[in-house]
Enzyme design. Structure first.
Site, PDB file in Angstrom:
ATOM      1  N   HIS A 291      28.012  32.295  14.260  1.00  0.00           N
ATOM      2  CA  HIS A 291      29.166  31.960  13.417  1.00  0.00           C
ATOM      3  C   HIS A 291      28.652  31.524  12.037  1.00  0.00           C
ATOM      4  CE1 HIS A 291      32.800  30.042  11.935  1.00  0.00           C
ATOM      5  NE2 HIS A 291      33.455  30.640  12.910  1.00  0.00           N
TER       6      HIS A 291
ATOM      7  N   GLU B  88      33.971  38.507  10.489  1.00  0.00           N
ATOM      8  CA  GLU B  88      34.553  37.248  10.019  1.00  0.00           C
ATOM      9  C   GLU B  88      34.147  36.989   8.577  1.00  0.00           C
ATOM     10  OE1 GLU B  88      36.062  34.131  12.746  1.00  0.00           O
ATOM     11  OE2 GLU B  88      33.961  33.705  12.479  1.00  0.00           O
TER      12      GLU B  88
HETATM   13  C1  PEP Z   1      36.729  30.860  12.852  1.00  0.00           C
HETATM   14  O1  PEP Z   1      36.116  29.972  12.293  1.00  0.00           O
HETATM   15  O2  PEP Z   1      36.204  31.456  13.794  1.00  0.00           O
HETATM   16  C2  PEP Z   1      38.061  31.182  12.376  1.00  0.00           C
HETATM   17  C3  PEP Z   1      38.492  32.388  12.571  1.00  0.00           C
HETATM   18  O3  PEP Z   1      38.758  30.191  11.753  1.00  0.00           O
HETATM   19  P1  PEP Z   1      40.228  30.251  11.111  1.00  0.00           P
HETATM   20  O4  PEP Z   1      41.127  30.966  12.089  1.00  0.00           O
HETATM   21  O5  PEP Z   1      40.631  28.821  10.946  1.00  0.00           O
HETATM   22  O6  PEP Z   1      40.127  30.981   9.828  1.00  0.00           O
END
Ligand code: PEP
Length: 230
Positions: A95, A154
């Site tokens: 992450h 992400e």
């Molecule tokens: C995450 O940190 O994995 C994430 C998707 O956070 P958020 O949904 O708050 O953007």
């Protein structure tokens, strides 16, 4: 199959996690059979949360948010994949918050993924553009069986900011991941997902599901995301 993965990060103690589960069961007594819901909890919540899942027969899967890159041994405080194998079926690795706050490298992420797979836990590998190519290349260098992994695109700018990226742009990156991995594996999107935008992401042909941070903490918001996909 679609996937919705909650990531609680460093939130919710054990008591709160059990209340969350009670609320979730009353809000969505039957999880849709075509959506696998996975919740990545803090280590301290997992065992008791699992017990309650077993008592209630609620078909939610649990995951961890991190694992040691080291094997069992003299590493005070580390949680190894061998410990996790009795508790979870999934574990997040790489992450961007861990890369930012703990200096995690692509090599460590690959070691984590490898040791999870050796212990029959599915790694959920998080990717962002600056290191996407390097991370995937490193997985191959470390002989990680990528066919047994999940991947999540992400973008850092979208995490916890309320500013998701454009679903078409996310789909484009998901195609890039698909091309590099060259195997039929789940590829998800994460970053400011809400019930309002969730359908726009899973409608994309290369996006198999969602990783949800902020909106996984409140059962009503998480339930709304699940319901939005039906
Ligand atoms: C995450 O940190 O994995 C994430 C998707 O956070 P958020 O949904 O708050 O953007």
């Amino acid at each position: 199959m679609r996937y919705i993965i909650g990531n609680w990060k460093s939130n919710q103690n054990l008591t709160e996690s059990l209340i969350w589960l009670d609320d979730m069961i009353s809000l969505v007594p039957r999880l849709p059979s075509d959506i696998q819901v996975i919740l990545c909890l803090p280590f301290t919540d997992i065992a008791s949360f699992n017990e309650k899942l077993a008592e209630t027969n609620y078909p939610l899967s649990t995951g961890a948010q991190n694992v040691s890159h080291l094997p069992p041994g003299k590493h005070t405080g580390e949680i190894t994949a061998m410990m996790l194998r009795e508790l979870v079926s999934f574990c997040l690795v790489g992450h961007s918050e861990r890369r930012r706050d703990f200096g995690e490298t692509c090599e460590e992420v690959a070691q984590k993924a490898k040791s999870l797979l050796e212990n029959s836990v599915t790694p959920i590998v998080c990717l962002d553009q600056p290191y996407l190519d390097e991370q995937i290349k490193t997985l191959f260098q470390f002989d990680v069986d990528v066919k047994r992994c999940f991947f999540v695109y992400e973008p850092f700018s979208a995490i916890g900011t309320g500013k998701p990226v454009d679903p078409v742009a996310a789909n484009h990156i998901a195609h890039q991941v698909d091309f590099l991995i060259d195997a039929n594996v789940p590829i998800l999107y994460g970053g400011s997902v809400t019930a309002d935008n969730a359908p726009d992401f899973v409608r994309q042909n290369q996006i198999d599901g969602l990783l949800v941070g902020t909106d996984s903490l409140r059962p009503s918001l998480f339930a709304a995301i699940i319901n939005s996909l039906q």
